[in-house]
Design a protein around this motif. Sequence first.
Motif, PDB file in Angstrom:
ATOM      1  N   ALA A 377       0.822  -1.211   0.000  1.00  0.00           N
ATOM      2  CA  ALA A 377       0.000   0.000   0.000  1.00  0.00           C
ATOM      3  C   ALA A 377       0.853   1.256   0.000  1.00  0.00           C
ATOM      4  O   ALA A 377       0.522   2.244  -0.678  1.00  0.00           O
ATOM      5  CB  ALA A 377      -0.932  -0.011   1.214  1.00  0.00           C
ATOM      6  N   ALA A 378       1.949   1.251   0.752  1.00  0.00           N
ATOM      7  CA  ALA A 378       2.851   2.407   0.746  1.00  0.00           C
ATOM      8  C   ALA A 378       3.403   2.632  -0.661  1.00  0.00           C
ATOM      9  O   ALA A 378       3.541   3.779  -1.121  1.00  0.00           O
ATOM     10  CB  ALA A 378       3.986   2.188   1.743  1.00  0.00           C
ATOM     11  N   TRP A 379       3.729   1.544  -1.345  1.00  0.00           N
ATOM     12  CA  TRP A 379       4.203   1.625  -2.727  1.00  0.00           C
ATOM     13  C   TRP A 379       3.121   2.198  -3.642  1.00  0.00           C
ATOM     14  O   TRP A 379       3.381   3.138  -4.414  1.00  0.00           O
ATOM     15  CB  TRP A 379       4.597   0.219  -3.186  1.00  0.00           C
ATOM     16  CG  TRP A 379       4.803   0.055  -4.660  1.00  0.00           C
ATOM     17  CD1 TRP A 379       5.934   0.321  -5.358  1.00  0.00           C
ATOM     18  CD2 TRP A 379       3.843  -0.422  -5.612  1.00  0.00           C
ATOM     19  NE1 TRP A 379       5.736   0.039  -6.700  1.00  0.00           N
ATOM     20  CE2 TRP A 379       4.466  -0.414  -6.871  1.00  0.00           C
ATOM     21  CE3 TRP A 379       2.519  -0.859  -5.502  1.00  0.00           C
ATOM     22  CZ2 TRP A 379       3.810  -0.834  -8.028  1.00  0.00           C
ATOM     23  CZ3 TRP A 379       1.864  -1.270  -6.651  1.00  0.00           C
ATOM     24  CH2 TRP A 379       2.504  -1.258  -7.903  1.00  0.00           C
ATOM     25  N   ALA A 380       1.922   1.651  -3.567  1.00  0.00           N
ATOM     26  CA  ALA A 380       0.838   2.122  -4.434  1.00  0.00           C
ATOM     27  C   ALA A 380       0.530   3.582  -4.168  1.00  0.00           C
ATOM     28  O   ALA A 380       0.307   4.367  -5.104  1.00  0.00           O
ATOM     29  CB  ALA A 380      -0.412   1.263  -4.222  1.00  0.00           C
ATOM     30  N   GLY A 381       0.517   3.976  -2.902  1.00  0.00           N
ATOM     31  CA  GLY A 381       0.239   5.370  -2.566  1.00  0.00           C
ATOM     32  C   GLY A 381       1.287   6.313  -3.090  1.00  0.00           C
ATOM     33  O   GLY A 381       0.981   7.413  -3.578  1.00  0.00           O
ATOM     34  N   ALA A 382       2.551   5.920  -2.997  1.00  0.00           N
ATOM     35  CA  ALA A 382       3.634   6.774  -3.476  1.00  0.00           C
ATOM     36  C   ALA A 382       3.586   6.938  -4.989  1.00  0.00           C
ATOM     37  O   ALA A 382       3.759   8.047  -5.518  1.00  0.00           O
ATOM     38  CB  ALA A 382       4.980   6.192  -3.049  1.00  0.00           C
ATOM     39  N   LEU A 383       3.338   5.844  -5.711  1.00  0.00           N
ATOM     40  CA  LEU A 383       3.270   5.933  -7.172  1.00  0.00           C
ATOM     41  C   LEU A 383       2.038   6.706  -7.620  1.00  0.00           C
ATOM     42  O   LEU A 383       2.099   7.484  -8.598  1.00  0.00           O
ATOM     43  CB  LEU A 383       3.286   4.542  -7.794  1.00  0.00           C
ATOM     44  CG  LEU A 383       4.685   4.032  -8.186  1.00  0.00           C
ATOM     45  CD1 LEU A 383       5.574   3.859  -6.971  1.00  0.00           C
ATOM     46  CD2 LEU A 383       4.596   2.731  -8.978  1.00  0.00           C
ATOM     47  N   LYS A 384       0.933   6.520  -6.928  1.00  0.00           N
ATOM     48  CA  LYS A 384      -0.271   7.278  -7.264  1.00  0.00           C
ATOM     49  C   LYS A 384      -0.024   8.764  -7.075  1.00  0.00           C
ATOM     50  O   LYS A 384      -0.448   9.602  -7.877  1.00  0.00           O
ATOM     51  CB  LYS A 384      -1.436   6.807  -6.407  1.00  0.00           C
ATOM     52  CG  LYS A 384      -2.754   7.485  -6.736  1.00  0.00           C
ATOM     53  CD  LYS A 384      -3.893   6.920  -5.883  1.00  0.00           C
ATOM     54  CE  LYS A 384      -5.211   7.607  -6.187  1.00  0.00           C
ATOM     55  NZ  LYS A 384      -6.328   7.072  -5.363  1.00  0.00           N
TER      56      LYS A 384
END
Length: 453
Positions: A377-384
């Motif tokens: 989720a941290a990854w997805a949030g950062a890329l978003k």
Amino acid sequence: MHSTRPSRRLAKTAAAGLVLAAALATTPAGAASLDTDTPDARSTPDRVLYWNNAILDAFRKVGGTPGPLTRGGAMMNIAIYDAVNSINTIGKPYLTKDTTAAGKYGALDSAVDHAAYTALKNAFPSVDFTTAYNNARALPDRGTPADRQYGQQLGTKTAQAIIAHRTGDGSTDTTPYTPTTGPGHWIPAPGKPVGAPNWGNVKPFALTSGSELRPAKPAGFTTPQDMLKSPQYAAQVNEIKAIGGKNSTQRTPEQTQIAHYWANDVDGTYKPVGQQYDHTIAIYKKYRPYGQSYDSAKLFTKMSVSLADAAIAIWDSKFNTDWDLWRPQHAINHADQVPNPDLTADPTWQPLEKDTTGNSFSPNFPTYVSGHSGIAAAWAGALKNHFGRDDLTFTAGTDDPYAKGITRTFTSLTAAAQEKADSRKYIGVHLDWDNTTALTLGYNVATKTTTRF
């Protein structure tokens, strides 16, 4: 949010095409995509992608829990970011900004190489990065000899700044772990080291502390005893008993594939952290085919810092609370120790998760909350945050020995994160609330950390 780029764009001419072809021909395998938007109208491989690919080998060699890997990745990318940001402003500096470097575009490649190399040697002292460094310096470089010398000084300086900043951050704390005995409490695997029990106390990169975003207790229960005797707890355990077992007949073939695809738990793989780096590279190459270090440096810094702080926050939840919840295997094997009429013990049950010799295991740290899920989720949030959208379709692979050669396609960042969370149920090592709570935590971490840049 996009980074600021120099105004001159490479002219799309036949000559430019020859330059690009020449650069491709001289790029070593795995050296990542090319820079085609440089101020001097020359093309060079994007060193940010190069080093974020090279770090995967360090993850394979070091292994272990996510914390040290994410710390090293964040240190490397912050060193790169502050060097790149000194040359061309792309955001707020993390630690330092050398104003004398402004506009020295020819120093960029050397600065990135020396920032990465210096930071990595400190973060992973057991790994020899000489070959990676020599291969980087053999790539086409946009600078003159004087530019390269300046870049070396700049990159080394920004790396030394983050090294000094992280000295004494708690990452070397080896205080022994004392387990709590009793039903519901996590049971360490005999003879195996406990997985980084003090990592929740490490100084974060952007958060104020590991406990800043600490999640609520499972399902809102006020005491572990109330939780263990509840129907909700029984439902959580029985779900994994049905679909997460080594010999499950209810798990579908695709769910089994998903379980192994996202695992990367055994040492020798690039680990769950490396999979997020690998997928970020795949996404960047697809959606920024003509991207450059000014853009990729910002993306990878947001991503790596989000992962590092997520690992700290997750380990705070695992070890720094009175909810050191046991793994599904323990909950199923020892269900007769719990006063819950909806549970039946199965002392022989084992999770699908297995090592390279086929032996079942659960990661050697508490279950609440899930590291895989929170980091995803941290990854997805950062890329978003960086791309300004969630609906990025991409196809990417895995390093897991039980999913070699498998690729999967995702229609969004959040869909990929959700599948990674679900995979931990299919492989039998997490309850559903471990995953759902960790997803929320990871997204909250990304929101906090990405504002830093």
